[in-house]
Design a protein around this motif. Structure first.
Motif, PDB file in Angstrom:
ATOM      1  N   UNK A  38       0.830  -1.207   0.000  1.00  0.00           N
ATOM      2  CA  UNK A  38       0.000   0.000   0.000  1.00  0.00           C
ATOM      3  C   UNK A  38       0.868   1.262   0.000  1.00  0.00           C
ATOM      4  N   UNK A  39       1.988   1.221   0.693  1.00  0.00           N
ATOM      5  CA  UNK A  39       2.919   2.355   0.679  1.00  0.00           C
ATOM      6  C   UNK A  39       3.450   2.561  -0.738  1.00  0.00           C
ATOM      7  N   UNK A  40       3.853   1.481  -1.402  1.00  0.00           N
ATOM      8  CA  UNK A  40       4.413   1.594  -2.755  1.00  0.00           C
ATOM      9  C   UNK A  40       3.381   2.099  -3.754  1.00  0.00           C
ATOM     10  N   UNK A  41       2.095   1.884  -3.482  1.00  0.00           N
ATOM     11  CA  UNK A  41       1.028   2.379  -4.359  1.00  0.00           C
ATOM     12  C   UNK A  41       0.581   3.790  -3.976  1.00  0.00           C
ATOM     13  N   UNK A  42       1.198   4.381  -2.942  1.00  0.00           N
ATOM     14  CA  UNK A  42       0.848   5.736  -2.537  1.00  0.00           C
ATOM     15  C   UNK A  42      -0.430   5.830  -1.741  1.00  0.00           C
ATOM     16  N   UNK A  43      -0.849   4.740  -1.132  1.00  0.00           N
ATOM     17  CA  UNK A  43      -2.116   4.703  -0.404  1.00  0.00           C
ATOM     18  C   UNK A  43      -1.979   5.016   1.081  1.00  0.00           C
ATOM     19  N   UNK A  44      -0.783   5.255   1.548  1.00  0.00           N
ATOM     20  CA  UNK A  44      -0.543   5.513   2.973  1.00  0.00           C
ATOM     21  C   UNK A  44       0.113   6.891   3.113  1.00  0.00           C
ATOM     22  N   UNK A  45      -0.446   7.753   3.989  1.00  0.00           N
ATOM     23  CA  UNK A  45       0.123   9.096   4.151  1.00  0.00           C
ATOM     24  C   UNK A  45       1.313   9.108   5.102  1.00  0.00           C
ATOM     25  N   UNK A  46       2.067  10.183   5.068  1.00  0.00           N
ATOM     26  CA  UNK A  46       3.103  10.433   6.059  1.00  0.00           C
ATOM     27  C   UNK A  46       4.351   9.586   5.956  1.00  0.00           C
ATOM     28  N   UNK A  47       4.645   9.076   4.768  1.00  0.00           N
ATOM     29  CA  UNK A  47       5.823   8.209   4.598  1.00  0.00           C
ATOM     30  C   UNK A  47       7.095   9.053   4.666  1.00  0.00           C
ATOM     31  N   UNK A  48       8.012   8.628   5.519  1.00  0.00           N
ATOM     32  CA  UNK A  48       9.302   9.301   5.692  1.00  0.00           C
ATOM     33  C   UNK A  48      10.392   8.280   5.393  1.00  0.00           C
ATOM     34  N   UNK A  49      11.213   8.572   4.398  1.00  0.00           N
ATOM     35  CA  UNK A  49      12.324   7.677   4.061  1.00  0.00           C
ATOM     36  C   UNK A  49      13.626   8.368   4.425  1.00  0.00           C
ATOM     37  N   UNK A  50      14.430   7.679   5.201  1.00  0.00           N
ATOM     38  CA  UNK A  50      15.753   8.174   5.573  1.00  0.00           C
ATOM     39  C   UNK A  50      16.726   7.054   5.257  1.00  0.00           C
ATOM     40  N   UNK A  51      17.387   7.171   4.128  1.00  0.00           N
ATOM     41  CA  UNK A  51      18.234   6.066   3.683  1.00  0.00           C
ATOM     42  C   UNK A  51      17.356   4.856   3.427  1.00  0.00           C
ATOM     43  N   UNK A  52      17.681   3.758   4.059  1.00  0.00           N
ATOM     44  CA  UNK A  52      16.886   2.532   3.907  1.00  0.00           C
ATOM     45  C   UNK A  52      15.770   2.447   4.930  1.00  0.00           C
ATOM     46  N   UNK A  53      15.821   3.318   5.946  1.00  0.00           N
ATOM     47  CA  UNK A  53      14.802   3.287   6.996  1.00  0.00           C
ATOM     48  C   UNK A  53      13.510   3.942   6.520  1.00  0.00           C
ATOM     49  N   UNK A  68     -11.249   7.526   9.207  1.00  0.00           N
ATOM     50  CA  UNK A  68     -11.966   6.276   8.996  1.00  0.00           C
ATOM     51  C   UNK A  68     -11.909   5.724   7.588  1.00  0.00           C
ATOM     52  N   UNK A  69     -11.214   6.397   6.687  1.00  0.00           N
ATOM     53  CA  UNK A  69     -11.123   5.918   5.308  1.00  0.00           C
ATOM     54  C   UNK A  69      -9.694   5.502   5.011  1.00  0.00           C
ATOM     55  N   UNK A  70      -9.361   4.287   5.379  1.00  0.00           N
ATOM     56  CA  UNK A  70      -8.002   3.802   5.134  1.00  0.00           C
ATOM     57  C   UNK A  70      -7.886   3.139   3.768  1.00  0.00           C
ATOM     58  N   UNK A  71      -8.969   3.194   2.979  1.00  0.00           N
ATOM     59  CA  UNK A  71      -8.906   2.613   1.641  1.00  0.00           C
ATOM     60  C   UNK A  71      -7.917   3.390   0.777  1.00  0.00           C
ATOM     61  N   UNK A  72      -7.880   4.709   0.949  1.00  0.00           N
ATOM     62  CA  UNK A  72      -6.933   5.552   0.222  1.00  0.00           C
ATOM     63  C   UNK A  72      -6.515   6.684   1.127  1.00  0.00           C
ATOM     64  N   UNK A  73      -5.280   7.029   1.073  1.00  0.00           N
ATOM     65  CA  UNK A  73      -4.772   8.139   1.863  1.00  0.00           C
ATOM     66  C   UNK A  73      -5.204   9.455   1.233  1.00  0.00           C
ATOM     67  N   UNK A  74      -5.469  10.470   2.061  1.00  0.00           N
ATOM     68  CA  UNK A  74      -5.778  11.770   1.492  1.00  0.00           C
ATOM     69  C   UNK A  74      -4.598  12.271   0.656  1.00  0.00           C
ATOM     70  N   UNK A  75      -4.877  12.726  -0.536  1.00  0.00           N
ATOM     71  CA  UNK A  75      -3.813  13.239  -1.395  1.00  0.00           C
ATOM     72  C   UNK A  75      -2.979  12.157  -2.057  1.00  0.00           C
ATOM     73  N   UNK A  76      -3.343  10.905  -1.865  1.00  0.00           N
ATOM     74  CA  UNK A  76      -2.574   9.816  -2.478  1.00  0.00           C
ATOM     75  C   UNK A  76      -2.785   9.821  -3.986  1.00  0.00           C
ATOM     76  N   UNK A  77      -1.776   9.397  -4.700  1.00  0.00           N
ATOM     77  CA  UNK A  77      -1.893   9.359  -6.153  1.00  0.00           C
ATOM     78  C   UNK A  77      -2.882   8.279  -6.561  1.00  0.00           C
ATOM     79  N   UNK A  78      -3.560   8.501  -7.678  1.00  0.00           N
ATOM     80  CA  UNK A  78      -4.521   7.534  -8.181  1.00  0.00           C
ATOM     81  C   UNK A  78      -3.797   6.468  -8.978  1.00  0.00           C
ATOM     82  N   UNK A  79      -4.279   5.242  -8.861  1.00  0.00           N
ATOM     83  CA  UNK A  79      -3.695   4.147  -9.631  1.00  0.00           C
ATOM     84  C   UNK A  79      -4.168   4.218 -11.071  1.00  0.00           C
ATOM     85  N   UNK A  80      -3.272   3.890 -11.953  1.00  0.00           N
ATOM     86  CA  UNK A  80      -3.650   3.839 -13.369  1.00  0.00           C
ATOM     87  C   UNK A  80      -4.296   2.502 -13.679  1.00  0.00           C
ATOM     88  N   UNK A  81      -5.285   2.533 -14.547  1.00  0.00           N
ATOM     89  CA  UNK A  81      -5.988   1.304 -14.898  1.00  0.00           C
ATOM     90  C   UNK A  81      -5.203   0.457 -15.844  1.00  0.00           C
TER      91      UNK A  81
END
Length: 81
Positions: A38-53, A68-81
Motif C-alpha cells: 500500500x505504501x508503494x502504491x501511494x495509499x498511505x500518508x506520512x511516509x518518511x524515508x531516511x536512507x533505507x529506513x 476512517x477511510x483507510x482505503x486511500x490516503x488523502x492526497x494519495x496518487x490515483x492508480x492507473x488502470x
C-alpha cells in the motif's frame, strides 16, 4: 560522578513522532507486506524515508485513521488502470 538525569531521553513533540511500519501494520491489523504494498502504491500518508529506513509520521497516520477511510490516503496518487 554523573548526574542521575544524564541518560534521560528528552520528550519528542507529537508532531515529530513517527511509527515504524510494524506498528502501523498492527494498528491496521494487516500483514506488514500488505502495508508495504500500500505504501508503494501511494495509499498511505506520512511516509518518511531516511536512507533505507522507513517511518510513518504519527500525526498523518492518526489523522488518516481518525478519518476512517483507510482505503486511500488523502492526497494519495490515483492508480492507473
Amino acid at each position: 560522578m554523573g548526574s542521575a538525569h544524564a541518560h534521560e531521553v528528552p520528550e519528542v513533540p507529537e508532531e515529530l513522532q513517527a511509527f515504524t511500519p510494524a506498528q502501523v501494520a498492527a494498528l491496521l491489523q494487516i500483514n506488514i507486506k500488505t502495508l508495504y504494498d500500500r505504501i508503494s502504491r501511494g495509499e498511505v500518508p506520512g511516509v518518511i524515508r531516511t536512507g533505507r529506513a522507513l517511518r510513518l509520521a504519527r500525526p498523518a497516520i492518526v489523522a488518516w485513521l481518525s478519518a476512517g477511510d483507510t482505503a486511500r490516503a488523502p492526497g494519495a496518487r490515483k492508480r492507473r488502470a
